[in-house]
Design an enzyme around this catalytic site. Structure first.
Site, mmCIF file in Angstrom:
data_model
loop_
_atom_site.group_PDB
_atom_site.id
_atom_site.type_symbol
_atom_site.label_atom_id
_atom_site.label_comp_id
_atom_site.label_asym_id
_atom_site.label_seq_id
_atom_site.Cartn_x
_atom_site.Cartn_y
_atom_site.Cartn_z
ATOM 1 N N ASP A 172 -15.986 2.905 -0.351
ATOM 2 C CA ASP A 172 -14.552 3.170 -0.395
ATOM 3 C C ASP A 172 -13.888 2.144 -1.308
ATOM 4 O O ASP A 172 -14.133 0.927 -1.167
ATOM 5 C CB ASP A 172 -13.965 3.059 1.017
ATOM 6 C CG ASP A 172 -12.688 3.861 1.187
ATOM 7 O OD1 ASP A 172 -12.162 4.342 0.176
ATOM 8 O OD2 ASP A 172 -12.217 3.982 2.326
ATOM 9 N N ASN B 36 -2.619 3.765 -6.767
ATOM 10 C CA ASN B 36 -2.009 5.021 -7.208
ATOM 11 C C ASN B 36 -0.480 4.941 -7.178
ATOM 12 O O ASN B 36 0.202 5.405 -8.093
ATOM 13 C CB ASN B 36 -2.467 6.177 -6.324
ATOM 14 C CG ASN B 36 -3.629 6.947 -6.922
ATOM 15 O OD1 ASN B 36 -3.846 6.936 -8.133
ATOM 16 N ND2 ASN B 36 -4.380 7.618 -6.070
ATOM 17 N N HIS C 282 -0.718 8.308 -10.771
ATOM 18 C CA HIS C 282 -1.927 9.087 -10.538
ATOM 19 C C HIS C 282 -2.794 9.269 -11.793
ATOM 20 O O HIS C 282 -4.025 9.304 -11.689
ATOM 21 C CB HIS C 282 -1.581 10.438 -9.912
ATOM 22 C CG HIS C 282 -1.173 10.318 -8.477
ATOM 23 N ND1 HIS C 282 -2.079 10.224 -7.448
ATOM 24 C CD2 HIS C 282 0.060 10.237 -7.898
ATOM 25 C CE1 HIS C 282 -1.444 10.102 -6.298
ATOM 26 N NE2 HIS C 282 -0.140 10.111 -6.540
ATOM 27 N N ASP D 277 -6.648 8.424 -11.713
ATOM 28 C CA ASP D 277 -7.737 9.314 -12.114
ATOM 29 C C ASP D 277 -8.689 8.617 -13.084
ATOM 30 O O ASP D 277 -9.917 8.753 -12.977
ATOM 31 C CB ASP D 277 -7.170 10.580 -12.768
ATOM 32 C CG ASP D 277 -6.507 11.510 -11.768
ATOM 33 O OD1 ASP D 277 -6.669 11.285 -10.554
ATOM 34 O OD2 ASP D 277 -5.826 12.457 -12.207
ATOM 35 N N GLU E 167 -10.933 8.528 -2.759
ATOM 36 C CA GLU E 167 -11.510 7.319 -3.345
ATOM 37 C C GLU E 167 -12.826 6.929 -2.680
ATOM 38 O O GLU E 167 -13.311 5.814 -2.830
ATOM 39 C CB GLU E 167 -10.513 6.153 -3.230
ATOM 40 C CG GLU E 167 -10.247 5.672 -1.818
ATOM 41 C CD GLU E 167 -9.110 6.402 -1.128
ATOM 42 O OE1 GLU E 167 -8.525 5.826 -0.195
ATOM 43 O OE2 GLU E 167 -8.806 7.555 -1.517
#
Length: 318
Positions: free
Chosen positions: A185, A193, A198, A202, A229
């Site tokens: 994680d 984010n 975003h 990405d 994630e």
């Protein structure tokens, strides 16, 4: 190497490089088919049903031309076994036979064959039918690959992870080899984010995925995006010590990316927490039990400050 794998390596979209396994106990038939097809395809041959099963264990072909009448394991039994194995059931089989009765064809098709080629061979018919089925297999493989790939990162998705873990779990029962699992994680990715946007998130996920895949050096090791994630890895035949080393390599690889994260209390860059589990699988073992323990190890890693690797205590056989 199958069509899909060659496509992934950047080969042109054509059936010319497809691999075909020809199975027949008669040398004359083998010679005729090899001569007809070797210019356009990668050809391998087997002279018995037993030999055919050994051949597909070593490498999956894109198409099998299978004689029906052979001593020992006949074509129908070989087809039955191939169709019952999840690893081989997607390989199309064309029966080659001198039998031309409706009953014989129906039996073969019911077993899972996709077509029949009658003896004596008509060269034009052989080439056309082989080309058609190879082309169809190519597109089926491409669709399947898209179906098991995460569209953002390009690595395996959750569906592929689940099916691969199931396959390797069953293999580990037979072999007795250890099976290791990693759950990962990204630390404090929501603040990343929220603050960087975003699109940057990405790009971060893409770079992380690439680094994780580069951290394993065996083709049998699978790294997947598990969701959001979260990432996961299946390491067949890997001891706890080996799995911990892979996990630490992954943790360092993400740190070494140096992706700035000014909103993480852990570090000034993006970091990764990892839970690790290893087991010797038994028939009484449960995948879910192992998954839960590895997931618990991941949460312990988060509780111990994140950016670290924690191993779970695996119960016997899981």
């Amino acid at each position: 190497m199958g069509v899909t794998q060659r496509m992934s390596a950047g080969a042109e979209m054509e059936e010319a490089r497809a691999s075909i396994l020809i199975v027949d106990d008669q040398k004359l038939n083998l010679d005729i088919l090899v001569n007809l097809l070797e210019e356009c395809y990668e050809i391998s041959v087997a002279k018995s049903g037993e030999g055919a099963l050994r051949a597909v264990e070593n490498e999956l072909p894109d198409l099998i031309l299978l004689d029906v009448v052979m001593p020992g394991l006949d074509g129908h039994e070989v087809c039955r076994r191939l169709q019952s194995d999840p690893r081989t059931q997607q390989v199309p089989i064309i029966f080659i036979t001198a039998k031309s009765s409706v009953e014989s064809e129906a039996q073969g098709l019911e077993l899972g064959a996709v077509d029949y080629i009658a003896k004596p061979f008509n060269p034009s018919v052989v080439k056309a039918r082989v080309a058609n089925h190879v082309r169809l297999k190519l597109y089926q493989d491409r669709l399947e690959e898209l179906n098991v790939r995460d569209p953002l990162t390009g690595i395996a998705n959750r569906r592929r992870f689940d099916s691969y873990l199931d396959h390797e779990w069953r293999s580990a029962i037979r072999s007795g080899a250890p099976l290791s699992l990693l759950m990962m994680d990204l630390d404090y990715f929501k603040p990343y984010n929220d603050n960087y946007g975003h699109p940057e998130g990405d790009e971060c996920l893409k770079r992380v995925a690439k680094a994780l895949v580069a951290s394993v050096d065996r083709s049998i090791d699978l790294v997947a995006r598990y969701g959001g994630e979260e990432f996961a890895a299946v390491l067949p035949g890997t001891s706890e010590e080996g799995a911990l080393q892979v996990a630490e390599n992954m943790r360092l690889a993400i740190r070494n990316l140096g992706i700035a994260h000014g909103h993480s209390p852990v570090a000034d860059c993006v970091t990764l927490s990892i839970g690790v589990g290893t087991t010797i699988v038994t028939r009484q073992g449960q995948q879910m039990g192992m998954m839960e323990r590895v997931d618990a190890a991941l949460y312990r890693a988060k509780g111990e400050g994140r950016d670290c690797v924690v191993s779970c205590v695996s119960e016997a056989g899981d």
